[in-house]
Design a protein around this motif. Structure first.
Motif, short mmCIF file in Angstrom:
data_model
loop_
_atom_site.label_atom_id
_atom_site.label_comp_id
_atom_site.label_asym_id
_atom_site.label_seq_id
_atom_site.Cartn_x
_atom_site.Cartn_y
_atom_site.Cartn_z
N GLU A 1 0.83 -1.21 0.00
CA GLU A 1 0.00 0.00 0.00
C GLU A 1 0.86 1.26 0.00
O GLU A 1 0.53 2.26 -0.64
N LYS B 1 2.13 2.06 -3.43
CA LYS B 1 1.12 2.68 -4.29
C LYS B 1 1.03 4.19 -4.04
O LYS B 1 0.79 4.97 -4.96
N ASP C 1 4.30 6.30 -5.84
CA ASP C 1 4.51 5.70 -7.17
C ASP C 1 5.72 6.37 -7.82
O ASP C 1 5.69 7.57 -8.12
#
Length: 361
Positions: free
Chosen positions: A319, A322, A325
């Motif tokens: 997580e 993400k 990025d």
């Protein structure tokens, strides 16, 4: 010397199967074992005697004997005749029931331990002047001097008592617990008095290095037995005394080098790992970024992260990736204001993620 027609050397199967001997080493070992296999006798023959049997040169004979000694298969003792001329006796460790298997050498080290160094004033029946190379004249002459295992030696009791505990501690430090027999401290104290070695620990370190060099060069089946023999070998002690100043300087240089390395090391505030920060950006143990070592908030979060179950750590990391990025870093079309706004949103998202996984509060 003439070899009689009815003389023979007995080669037994275990010498090949268990000791893996062959060639000159096999013949020399069998020759010596034949004289001492009763468990009490020793081989007192000269180098010429062995050379005649094997039809080899003196350098080859000496090298073969030394190789067997280094492998812990035979033991050499220095003896004196009435004129204080040094000679040698040999026996095989097998004849004294000394296991050469490394697993058992702590149990058996006491056997033969007292025979490593010879008693004073025993007669040399053959080859009084045929000694292996390296015996210093300072150690092989002087009939009034005694060797460490002589119960009649004149070493002062207080010297032995003062160093007994030190020698036990040093032997354990460098060679392991119960490495040598119980009489080792007394022998060591007497040996250091005789050889005038003052820096005890430096000598232990010197012997340890000698043992390591031998082990790297060839297979040693009884390292502790070899260490014991090296420790009390007069030529080794003489070599140490000659090199002592250089050894001491080198040791001091190495200690100074290690001290500087330790000064440069960093300690991770999360896992306690000490490491050199060369060419890395995070702790090699827990991967905590070096830039955040002084950030108390991030340190506390990462410490809690380290205590998460492995499955939760994996979920958290996925997580987090993400949120940050890395493809965004390659987008040069964004303005500075857009990038600043994005970093703010990322920080907020990370804080929410930390709350979700119980890493804050």
């Amino acid at each position: 010397m003439n070899i009689k027609n009815d003389n023979y050397i007995q080669i037994l199967g275990w010498m090949i199967n268990e000791l893996d001997l062959k060639g000159n080493e096999l013949l020399v070992y069998a020759l010596i074992h034949g004289f001492c296999q009763d468990g009490k006798s020793v081989f007192k023959g000269s180098l010429n005697y062995i050379m005649s049997w094997l039809n080899i040169s003196k350098p080859t004979c000496i090298a073969t004997i030394q190789s067997l000694i280094d492998k812990g298969l035979i033991v050499k003792t220095l003896i004196y005749n009435k004129n204080s001329v040094a000679g040698c006796e040999y026996y095989t460790t097998k004849s004294r029931n000394v296991e050469t298997d490394q697993k058992n050498n702590s149990k058996n080290e006491e056997k033969g331990g007292k025979e490593i160094l010879p008693p004073k004033n025993e007669k040399v029946t053959e080859g009084g002047k045929e000694t292996l190379p390296g015996w210093s004249e300072n150690f092989t002459r002087g009939g009034k001097e005694t060797l460490p295992n002589n119960t009649n030696d004149n070493t002062k009791n207080n010297a032995t008592a003062a160093n007994k505990t030190d020698f036990e501690a040093l032997s354990e430090k460098y060679f392991g617990k119960n490495a040598f027999d119980a009489d080792f401290p007394r022998k060591a104290a007497a040996f250091f008095t005789k050889t005038e070695i003052k820096n005890y620990e430096l000598y232990f370190d010197f012997i340890k290095n000698k043992l390591t060099e031998t082990q790297n060069a060839k297979q040693v089946k009884n390292p502790r037995g070899l260490a014991y023999r090296l420790f009390f070998q007069p030529d080794i002690a003489q070599n140490f005394l000659e090199q002592q100043q250089n050894i001491l300087f080198e040791k001091q240089r190495e200690e100074e080098k290690q001290r500087k390395i330790e000064e440069r090391k960093m300690t991770c505030p999360c896992c306690g790992k000490r490491f050199l920060p060369d060419f890395i950006s995070s702790c090699p143990e827990c991967d905590f970024a070096i830039d955040y070592f002084s950030n108390t908030e991030k340190v506390n979060v990462h410490k809690k992260f380290l205590r998460l179950p492995e499955a939760k750590k994996k979920e958290y990391q996925e997580e987090l990736n993400k949120i940050y990025d890395f493809r965004n870093l390659l987008d040069f079309r964004k303005t500075a204001e857009q990038k600043s706004q994005e970093r703010y949103l990322q920080d907020q998202a990370e804080k929410e993620l930390n709350i979700k996984y119980g890493l804050v509060g």
